[in-house]
Motif scaffolding. Structure first.
Motif, PDB file in Angstrom:
ATOM      1  N   UNK A  10       0.829  -1.205   0.000  1.00 28.95           N
ATOM      2  CA  UNK A  10       0.000   0.000   0.000  1.00 28.95           C
ATOM      3  C   UNK A  10       0.863   1.256   0.000  1.00 28.95           C
ATOM      4  N   UNK A  11       1.971   1.214   0.736  1.00 29.28           N
ATOM      5  CA  UNK A  11       2.855   2.390   0.752  1.00 29.28           C
ATOM      6  C   UNK A  11       3.497   2.618  -0.612  1.00 29.28           C
ATOM      7  N   UNK A  12       3.802   1.540  -1.353  1.00 29.19           N
ATOM      8  CA  UNK A  12       4.324   1.705  -2.714  1.00 29.19           C
ATOM      9  C   UNK A  12       3.285   2.354  -3.618  1.00 29.19           C
ATOM     10  N   UNK A  22       4.066   2.648  -9.169  1.00 29.47           N
ATOM     11  CA  UNK A  22       2.807   2.273  -9.788  1.00 29.47           C
ATOM     12  C   UNK A  22       2.811   2.585 -11.280  1.00 29.47           C
ATOM     13  N   UNK A  23       2.398   1.595 -12.072  1.00 34.26           N
ATOM     14  CA  UNK A  23       2.255   1.765 -13.511  1.00 34.26           C
ATOM     15  C   UNK A  23       0.770   1.680 -13.856  1.00 34.26           C
ATOM     16  N   UNK A  62      10.997  -4.148 -10.667  1.00 33.65           N
ATOM     17  CA  UNK A  62      11.853  -3.870  -9.526  1.00 33.65           C
ATOM     18  C   UNK A  62      11.104  -3.701  -8.220  1.00 33.65           C
ATOM     19  N   UNK A  63       9.774  -3.640  -8.274  1.00 33.68           N
ATOM     20  CA  UNK A  63       9.023  -3.419  -7.041  1.00 33.68           C
ATOM     21  C   UNK A  63       9.142  -4.613  -6.094  1.00 33.68           C
ATOM     22  N   UNK A  64       9.311  -5.817  -6.645  1.00 32.83           N
ATOM     23  CA  UNK A  64       9.451  -6.990  -5.773  1.00 32.83           C
ATOM     24  C   UNK A  64      10.741  -6.919  -4.954  1.00 32.83           C
TER      25      UNK A  64
END
Length: 162
Positions: A60-62, A69-70, A77-79
């Motif tokens: 949620x913070x991302x 977010x796309x 790279x988000x993982x």
């Protein structure tokens, strides 16, 4: 030339699951493959409620940051970012990117099914218990045609609204 296969994948001068380092041909019928099966990371992992909560909070913070977010998901790279955040919270848990990816896929699948079930007449939602509400005869008819969804009857979905 003899090309070995490991788990149905051709192994030749590249890394399979990042754990095959090299191999040496002794003869066309004999192969030594330096593969350490103890390092093989399995995608399945039992998650505790606290770990799931922290993962959902980090995810949620991302989204709130907007950087990752796309239009149709997250940027590559988000993982890795989530893995680093989980490592800070749970240093001994050994949570890797593939564990996080598997958990997110499971959440997506379960909540997709739950949303589809809630569109069917006769099904409702109890926000206090975070469970499906349905009469027994409607449920029995539903499960008769879709037995793989039997698990959703008495299951709680605490993060459904999030």
């Amino acid at each position: 030339m003899f090309v070995p296969k490991l788990f149905g994948k051709v192994v030749y001068k590249y890394h399979y699951l990042s754990h095959i380092t090299s191999h040496t041909y002794l003869s066309p019928k004999k192969l030594i493959c330096n593969f350490d099966f103890s390092l093989l990371q399995m995608a399945r992992r039992a998650w505790s409620e606290v770990e799931e909560e922290i993962l959902l909070t980090n995810l949620t913070s991302l989204v709130d940051q907007g950087v990752w977010q796309a239009k149709n998901g997250f940027h590559p790279g988000y993982l890795g970012v989530l893995e680093n955040q989980m490592r800070v919270s749970f240093p001994e848990a050994g949570i890797k990117e593939n564990h996080i990816e598997g958990k997110i896929k499971k959440w997506k699948r379960d909540y997709f099914y739950l949303d589809a079930i809630l569109q069917i007449p006769g099904f409702g939602w109890n926000p206090n218990e975070n469970k499906l509400v349905v009469q027994n005869d409607v449920w029995n008819e539903f499960v008769r045609t879709r037995p793989q969804l039997r698990q959703f009857r008495d299951r709680e979905f605490p993060n459904y609204n999030r």
